[in-house]
Scaffold this motif. Structure first.
Motif: not given
Length: 411
Positions: A34-41, A49-59, A61-66, A210-214
């Motif tokens: 849930k913290l990294i947004g992957m739980w609905p997957l 609502l959980q799917h929507l929040l997951s999409i926002v968190l995934i985008i 998280s990945f953008s912050s790493m890029l 960093d939090v997302i990576m760990y």
């Protein structure tokens, strides 16, 4: 007396505590995903609502790493000329890059993970013997302890490296400058990160990444720990049933042959093991390669910090080194545990008093003994078998690469 731990549901005897047991087993994994947004997957039973929040968190998280990877690699390969500085920057950036790859794999393997979770839930629902339930709870507790230890090492060392060490290490105290440090370089070519609030925004994005990576790394460990310890619990139950074969030689008419039930459940365990291997092999491969490189670089960082008499940097790098060493050990350990536990079915099939069984049942044990000679294995990309021997090779390889780095930097 009626056993209150079981009930008749849909014509079958089932564990009435299965909801609590499933929650206890999967709780920590659910938190991390849930913290990294992957739980609905990996759990189709989630709200829109959980799917929507997951999409926002995934985008996000990945953008912050890029946001870290692109400028940092540009700086390391095209701007920075000093080899020692390149090596110093390479470790954190390479970890971010491998975490991004791991993050993608966790997302694309969602359906495989969901299939494995469904198998775990089904096993908890159908366990009706209190003794067998106790065995499963014991191994679920082991998985929780392994996940807690992995998270403690990773987050303590990682967040300390990315926050505290950057501001209070000896190197920064000795610099008579107002320069505010960042772990990841490369932004000078694009913007000035020193004035406020630009610095605070960039630093916050780094901390978020960093939090997302760990969390992603710990989530991968949690999957391996939960699935393999669950398999171990099921194998111990099968071993107990094998020992009960001799004690329960006589069965009531209409009852299913206990040996056929053992064989059927053993086949289910082998299929589940195959599904776990299919779900985790890419993640394991990334983890083995990443850990070998990170262990090598962290050993180099520890030596450099020790030579500079920087105690805080030495302790932080040593903590991270222990963390990566422990975490790759966990993957190798669960791989070894899986193979060793599956072999025990054949050993126990021979060690029971099979000569007191009916001849047909004794002959049927040969099947279990033969199958157990080829136990399922957890591999990294179908290339490297995960075992304690693999862990030894990873540790030795990191030392070999450390010698190469020292020779290269001193040359």
């Amino acid at each position: 007396m009626h056993d209150r731990s079981q009930a008749i549901v849909d014509g079958q005897l089932k564990n009435i505590h299965y909801k609590n047991d499933i929650h206890y087993t999967l709780q920590m994994c659910e938190w991390l995903f849930k913290l990294i947004g992957m739980w609905p997957l990996i759990n189709s039973r989630t709200s829109k609502l959980q799917h929507l929040l997951s999409i926002v968190l995934i985008i996000s998280s990945f953008s912050s790493m890029l946001f870290i990877i692109i400028p940092s690699f540009h700086h390391i390969f095209f701007v920075e000329k000093d080899t020692a500085m390149k090596l110093k920057m390479l470790g954190p950036v390479a970890f971010c890059f491998s975490s991004a790859i791991k993050y993608c794999y966790l997302g694309t393997k969602g359906r495989f993970f969901e299939r494995c979770f469904q198998h775990v839930r089904k096993d908890w629902k159908k366990v009706h013997d209190p003794n067998y339930r106790t065995v499963m709870l014991k191994y679920a507790a082991i998985s929780r302890k392994l996940i807690t230890a992995c998270a403690a090492f990773l987050f303590s060392g990682g967040l300390s490296y990315h926050t505290v060490m950057q501001f209070v290490s000896k190197r920064d105290r000795e610099e008579n400058s107002t320069y505010r440090p960042l772990v990841y370089p490369g932004y000078d070519s694009f913007m000035d990160t020193q004035p406020s609030p630009t610095y605070e925004i960039v630093f916050s994005l780094h901390c978020f990444a960093d939090v997302i990576m760990y969390s992603a790394a710990t989530a991968a460990y949690s999957l391996a720990a939960i699935f393999v310890t669950h398999i171990c619990g099921q194998i111990q139950i099968q071993i107990a049933k094998i020992h009960n074969l001799v004690k329960d030689k006589e069965r009531k008419s209409g009852e299913r042959d206990p040996l056929s039930l053992i064989v059927h459940e053993h086949v289910q365990i082998l299929r589940f093991s195959k599904n776990v291997e299919d779900a985790l092999r890419e993640v394991c491969f990334v983890q083995i390669v990443e850990s070998t490189m990170n262990m090598c670089l962290l050993e180099y960082y520890c030596i450099m910090a020790w030579r500079n008499n920087d105690i805080l940097a030495t302790v932080t790098c040593a903590t991270l080194l222990i963390s990566f060493t422990f975490n790759v050990f966990i993957f190798c350990y669960v791989g070894e545990l899986l193979s060793e536990q599956c072999r025990q079915i054949g050993e126990n099939s021979y060690n029971i008093e099979w000569y007191n069984l009916p001849a047909t049942d004794a002959y049927d044990l040969i099947l279990l003994i033969s199958i157990s000679q080829y136990p399922p294995k957890l591999t990294a990309g179908k290339i490297i078998e995960l075992s304690l021997d693999t862990f030894s090779c990873v540790a030795k390889s990191s030392l070999v690469y450390l010698n190469l780095i020292q020779t290269f930097t001193e040359w």
